[in-house]
Scaffold this motif. Structure first.
Motif, PDB file in Angstrom:
ATOM      1  N   ALA A 232       0.836  -1.199   0.000  1.00 49.51           N
ATOM      2  CA  ALA A 232       0.000   0.000   0.000  1.00 49.51           C
ATOM      3  C   ALA A 232       0.868   1.246   0.000  1.00 49.51           C
ATOM      4  CB  ALA A 232      -0.924   0.000   1.219  1.00 49.51           C
ATOM      5  N   SER A 233       2.020   1.149   0.684  1.00 44.33           N
ATOM      6  CA  SER A 233       2.954   2.277   0.717  1.00 44.33           C
ATOM      7  C   SER A 233       3.792   2.344  -0.554  1.00 44.33           C
ATOM      8  CB  SER A 233       3.871   2.147   1.936  1.00 44.33           C
ATOM      9  OG  SER A 233       4.886   3.117   1.921  1.00 44.33           O
ATOM     10  N   LEU A 234       4.285   1.192  -1.017  1.00 48.42           N
ATOM     11  CA  LEU A 234       5.160   1.167  -2.193  1.00 48.42           C
ATOM     12  C   LEU A 234       4.431   1.614  -3.456  1.00 48.42           C
ATOM     13  CD1 LEU A 234       7.104  -2.167  -1.588  1.00 48.42           C
ATOM     14  CD2 LEU A 234       7.974   0.169  -1.375  1.00 48.42           C
ATOM     15  N   ALA A 235       3.167   1.275  -3.569  1.00 51.40           N
ATOM     16  CA  ALA A 235       2.403   1.652  -4.757  1.00 51.40           C
ATOM     17  C   ALA A 235       2.303   3.168  -4.900  1.00 51.40           C
ATOM     18  CB  ALA A 235       1.014   1.033  -4.705  1.00 51.40           C
ATOM     19  N   LYS A 236       2.419   3.870  -3.758  1.00 53.59           N
ATOM     20  CA  LYS A 236       2.319   5.330  -3.782  1.00 53.59           C
ATOM     21  C   LYS A 236       3.678   6.008  -3.946  1.00 53.59           C
ATOM     22  CE  LYS A 236      -1.707   5.346  -0.680  1.00 53.59           C
ATOM     23  NZ  LYS A 236      -2.224   5.790   0.643  1.00 53.59           N
ATOM     24  N   THR A 237       4.738   5.306  -3.566  1.00 57.15           N
ATOM     25  CA  THR A 237       6.053   5.948  -3.536  1.00 57.15           C
ATOM     26  C   THR A 237       7.031   5.437  -4.585  1.00 57.15           C
ATOM     27  OG1 THR A 237       6.818   4.341  -1.871  1.00 57.15           O
ATOM     28  CG2 THR A 237       5.842   6.396  -1.072  1.00 57.15           C
ATOM     29  N   ARG A 238       6.718   4.335  -5.278  1.00 54.90           N
ATOM     30  CA  ARG A 238       7.628   3.761  -6.261  1.00 54.90           C
ATOM     31  C   ARG A 238       7.019   3.843  -7.654  1.00 54.90           C
ATOM     32  NH1 ARG A 238      10.594   3.937  -2.555  1.00 54.90           N
ATOM     33  NH2 ARG A 238      11.940   2.325  -1.670  1.00 54.90           N
ATOM     34  N   ALA A 239       7.658   4.585  -8.527  1.00 53.81           N
ATOM     35  CA  ALA A 239       7.192   4.662  -9.907  1.00 53.81           C
ATOM     36  C   ALA A 239       7.324   3.291 -10.562  1.00 53.81           C
ATOM     37  CB  ALA A 239       8.020   5.689 -10.676  1.00 53.81           C
ATOM     38  N   GLY A 240       6.274   2.826 -11.198  1.00 47.30           N
ATOM     39  CA  GLY A 240       6.300   1.540 -11.873  1.00 47.30           C
ATOM     40  C   GLY A 240       5.934   0.363 -10.997  1.00 47.30           C
ATOM     41  N   TYR A 241       5.603   0.626  -9.712  1.00 50.04           N
ATOM     42  CA  TYR A 241       5.297  -0.504  -8.833  1.00 50.04           C
ATOM     43  C   TYR A 241       3.966  -1.159  -9.198  1.00 50.04           C
ATOM     44  CZ  TYR A 241       5.807  -3.484  -4.794  1.00 50.04           C
ATOM     45  OH  TYR A 241       5.983  -4.584  -4.000  1.00 50.04           O
ATOM     46  N   ALA A 242       3.027  -0.377  -9.690  1.00 49.16           N
ATOM     47  CA  ALA A 242       1.740  -0.944 -10.099  1.00 49.16           C
ATOM     48  C   ALA A 242       1.938  -1.962 -11.223  1.00 49.16           C
ATOM     49  CB  ALA A 242       0.789   0.164 -10.537  1.00 49.16           C
ATOM     50  N   GLU A 243       2.813  -1.632 -12.185  1.00 51.08           N
ATOM     51  CA  GLU A 243       3.114  -2.578 -13.265  1.00 51.08           C
ATOM     52  C   GLU A 243       3.841  -3.808 -12.718  1.00 51.08           C
ATOM     53  OE1 GLU A 243       5.936  -2.971 -17.237  1.00 51.08           O
ATOM     54  OE2 GLU A 243       5.570  -0.995 -16.360  1.00 51.08           O
ATOM     55  N   TYR A 244       4.738  -3.575 -11.787  1.00 45.83           N
ATOM     56  CA  TYR A 244       5.466  -4.674 -11.137  1.00 45.83           C
ATOM     57  C   TYR A 244       4.483  -5.645 -10.491  1.00 45.83           C
ATOM     58  CZ  TYR A 244       9.086  -6.766  -8.081  1.00 45.83           C
ATOM     59  OH  TYR A 244       9.952  -7.621  -7.438  1.00 45.83           O
ATOM     60  N   MET A 245       3.439  -5.108  -9.877  1.00 47.37           N
ATOM     61  CA  MET A 245       2.430  -5.953  -9.235  1.00 47.37           C
ATOM     62  C   MET A 245       1.643  -6.758 -10.261  1.00 47.37           C
ATOM     63  SD  MET A 245       1.030  -3.326  -6.281  1.00 47.37           S
ATOM     64  CE  MET A 245      -0.210  -4.473  -5.681  1.00 47.37           C
ATOM     65  N   ARG A 246       1.427  -6.183 -11.450  1.00 50.99           N
ATOM     66  CA  ARG A 246       0.657  -6.874 -12.491  1.00 50.99           C
ATOM     67  C   ARG A 246       1.464  -7.991 -13.149  1.00 50.99           C
ATOM     68  NH1 ARG A 246      -1.016  -1.515 -13.775  1.00 50.99           N
ATOM     69  NH2 ARG A 246       0.524  -1.423 -15.465  1.00 50.99           N
ATOM     70  N   THR A 247       2.771  -7.843 -13.179  1.00 48.69           N
ATOM     71  CA  THR A 247       3.585  -8.777 -13.953  1.00 48.69           C
ATOM     72  C   THR A 247       4.362  -9.795 -13.109  1.00 48.69           C
ATOM     73  OG1 THR A 247       5.452  -7.238 -13.951  1.00 48.69           O
ATOM     74  CG2 THR A 247       3.895  -7.086 -15.776  1.00 48.69           C
ATOM     75  N   PRO A 255       8.708 -16.921 -13.437  1.00 46.19           N
ATOM     76  CA  PRO A 255       9.022 -15.981 -14.526  1.00 46.19           C
ATOM     77  C   PRO A 255       7.949 -14.908 -14.658  1.00 46.19           C
ATOM     78  CG  PRO A 255       9.483 -18.221 -15.228  1.00 46.19           C
ATOM     79  CD  PRO A 255       8.799 -18.325 -13.888  1.00 46.19           C
ATOM     80  N   PRO A 256       8.335 -13.659 -14.776  1.00 44.82           N
ATOM     81  CA  PRO A 256       7.360 -12.573 -14.844  1.00 44.82           C
ATOM     82  C   PRO A 256       6.490 -12.648 -16.088  1.00 44.82           C
ATOM     83  CG  PRO A 256       9.551 -11.768 -15.349  1.00 44.82           C
ATOM     84  CD  PRO A 256       9.727 -13.167 -14.855  1.00 44.82           C
ATOM     85  N   ARG A 257       5.261 -12.167 -15.941  1.00 42.48           N
ATOM     86  CA  ARG A 257       4.320 -12.105 -17.052  1.00 42.48           C
ATOM     87  C   ARG A 257       4.583 -10.842 -17.865  1.00 42.48           C
ATOM     88  NH1 ARG A 257       1.739 -13.482 -12.459  1.00 42.48           N
ATOM     89  NH2 ARG A 257       1.163 -11.309 -12.057  1.00 42.48           N
ATOM     90  N   ARG A 258       4.117 -10.845 -19.096  1.00 40.35           N
ATOM     91  CA  ARG A 258       4.208  -9.642 -19.911  1.00 40.35           C
ATOM     92  C   ARG A 258       3.214  -8.618 -19.420  1.00 40.35           C
ATOM     93  NH1 ARG A 258       4.638 -11.502 -26.272  1.00 40.35           N
ATOM     94  NH2 ARG A 258       6.649 -12.630 -26.127  1.00 40.35           N
ATOM     95  N   ALA A 259       3.642  -7.368 -19.425  1.00 37.81           N
ATOM     96  CA  ALA A 259       2.746  -6.287 -19.033  1.00 37.81           C
ATOM     97  C   ALA A 259       1.629  -6.157 -20.058  1.00 37.81           C
ATOM     98  CB  ALA A 259       3.511  -4.973 -18.918  1.00 37.81           C
ATOM     99  N   PRO A 260       0.364  -6.031 -19.597  1.00 34.68           N
ATOM    100  CA  PRO A 260      -0.738  -5.888 -20.553  1.00 34.68           C
ATOM    101  C   PRO A 260      -0.635  -4.596 -21.347  1.00 34.68           C
ATOM    102  CG  PRO A 260      -1.453  -5.396 -18.289  1.00 34.68           C
ATOM    103  CD  PRO A 260      -0.072  -5.960 -18.194  1.00 34.68           C
ATOM    104  N   ARG A 261      -0.958  -4.694 -22.623  1.00 39.09           N
ATOM    105  CA  ARG A 261      -0.931  -3.507 -23.475  1.00 39.09           C
ATOM    106  C   ARG A 261      -2.159  -2.647 -23.203  1.00 39.09           C
ATOM    107  NH1 ARG A 261       0.796  -5.973 -29.417  1.00 39.09           N
ATOM    108  NH2 ARG A 261       2.837  -6.817 -28.754  1.00 39.09           N
ATOM    109  N   ASP A 262      -1.959  -1.343 -23.331  1.00 41.17           N
ATOM    110  CA  ASP A 262      -3.062  -0.425 -23.148  1.00 41.17           C
ATOM    111  C   ASP A 262      -4.035  -0.500 -24.325  1.00 41.17           C
ATOM    112  OD1 ASP A 262      -1.931   0.391 -20.806  1.00 41.17           O
ATOM    113  OD2 ASP A 262      -0.796   2.030 -21.757  1.00 41.17           O
TER     114      ASP A 262
END
Length: 262
Positions: A232-247, A255-262
């Motif tokens: 909850a804290s990292l998502a607000k303070t780390r750029a790109g953490y939301a994508e990190y959580m998705r992948t 092995p990490p997943r591919r980031a979904p395309r917009d």
């Protein structure tokens, strides 16, 4: 000494230790030092049970060494990370939410650590009182799992520490080494560590009690005080953490997943 008496002695000791740490944080206004004390004190409980236990000597020694080395390694890592640093965001959030009631509620929060420690200490209590000798196969597996988990957690901690020490990494997401395959590889190996005592206890009629520590640890990290509060804290303070959580998996390295395309 009967296991109930040994557990009562451990309980009294833990209550005194965590009460002292609570008094300490009243002056320092930094509750983060409870983390290393938790690891150190639980390692000490492992030794206490081995000394007071009446079970097979080799099993007692392995349980004591396993708990002690784990506790010293993790406690020292947490001490170096927290000492002299601002209070962890999790505890700072508690202070803000509790307001004037923070001192009283923090005391009971610290005593909750005692309850958790006592439940986790079943991993050391059961093997300390098993009367039969462990099977060589289960003993080897227990040692192998313990080594893999403690070494794996140490590697993950070191990789994150080195990443944070690099000034160019400030505000970025750590994807170095194990952190490319799990958002919390240190938590994964922490859960695996408690499995080793199940293997060490196979053959005891009380082996089922050793199932509780790894389940409890996984629940705490996944649902309560670990990943939810931290992310909850990292998502607000780390750029790109939301994508990190998705992948990237939260716990189990994969092995990490591919980031979904917009």
């Amino acid at each position: 000494m009967p296991p109930v008496v040994a557990a009562v002695i451990a309980l009294i000791g833990l209550v005194l230790v965590f009460s002292a740490v609570w008094a300490w944080q009243l002056k320092s206004e930094n509750a983060g030092m409870v983390d290393p004390v938790w690891a150190y004190s639980l390692g000490a409980v492992a030794v206490l049970y081995a000394v007071l236990g009446t079970g097979d000597s080799s099993t007692r020694v392995l349980a004591a060494l396993g708990g002690l080395v784990w506790g010293v390694r993790l406690g020292t890592h947490l001490w170096r990370r927290n000492f002299g640093q601002p209070e962890d965001a999790r505890y700072r959030r508690f202070r803000e939410e509790w307001g004037d009631a923070a001192p009283r509620r923090m005391f009971w929060f610290f005593q909750l650590q005692v309850v958790i420690s006592m439940l986790l200490s079943l991993a050391f209590l059961v093997p300390a009182y098993r009367t039969s000798e462990p099977s060589t196969v289960w003993l080897i597996l227990a040692v192998a799992v313990w080594i893999a988990s403690v070494v794996g957690e140490a590697i993950a901690d070191r990789q994150l520490r080195r990443f944070k020490s690099d000034s160019s990494s400030h505000g970025k997401v750590c994807r170095v080494g194990l952190w490319n395959y799990s958002r919390h590889p240190n938590y994964f190996f922490e859960c695996v560590h408690w499995v080793s005592y199940i293997l060490l206890s196979i053959g005891s009629p009380w082996v089922w009690l050793t199932l509780l520590p790894p389940i409890l640890m996984a629940w705490l990290l996944l649902k309560l005080s670990g990943i939810p509060l931290l992310e909850a804290s990292l998502a607000k303070t780390r750029a790109g953490y939301a994508e990190y959580m998705r992948t990237t998996n939260a716990l189990i390295p994969w092995p990490p997943r591919r980031a979904p395309r917009d």
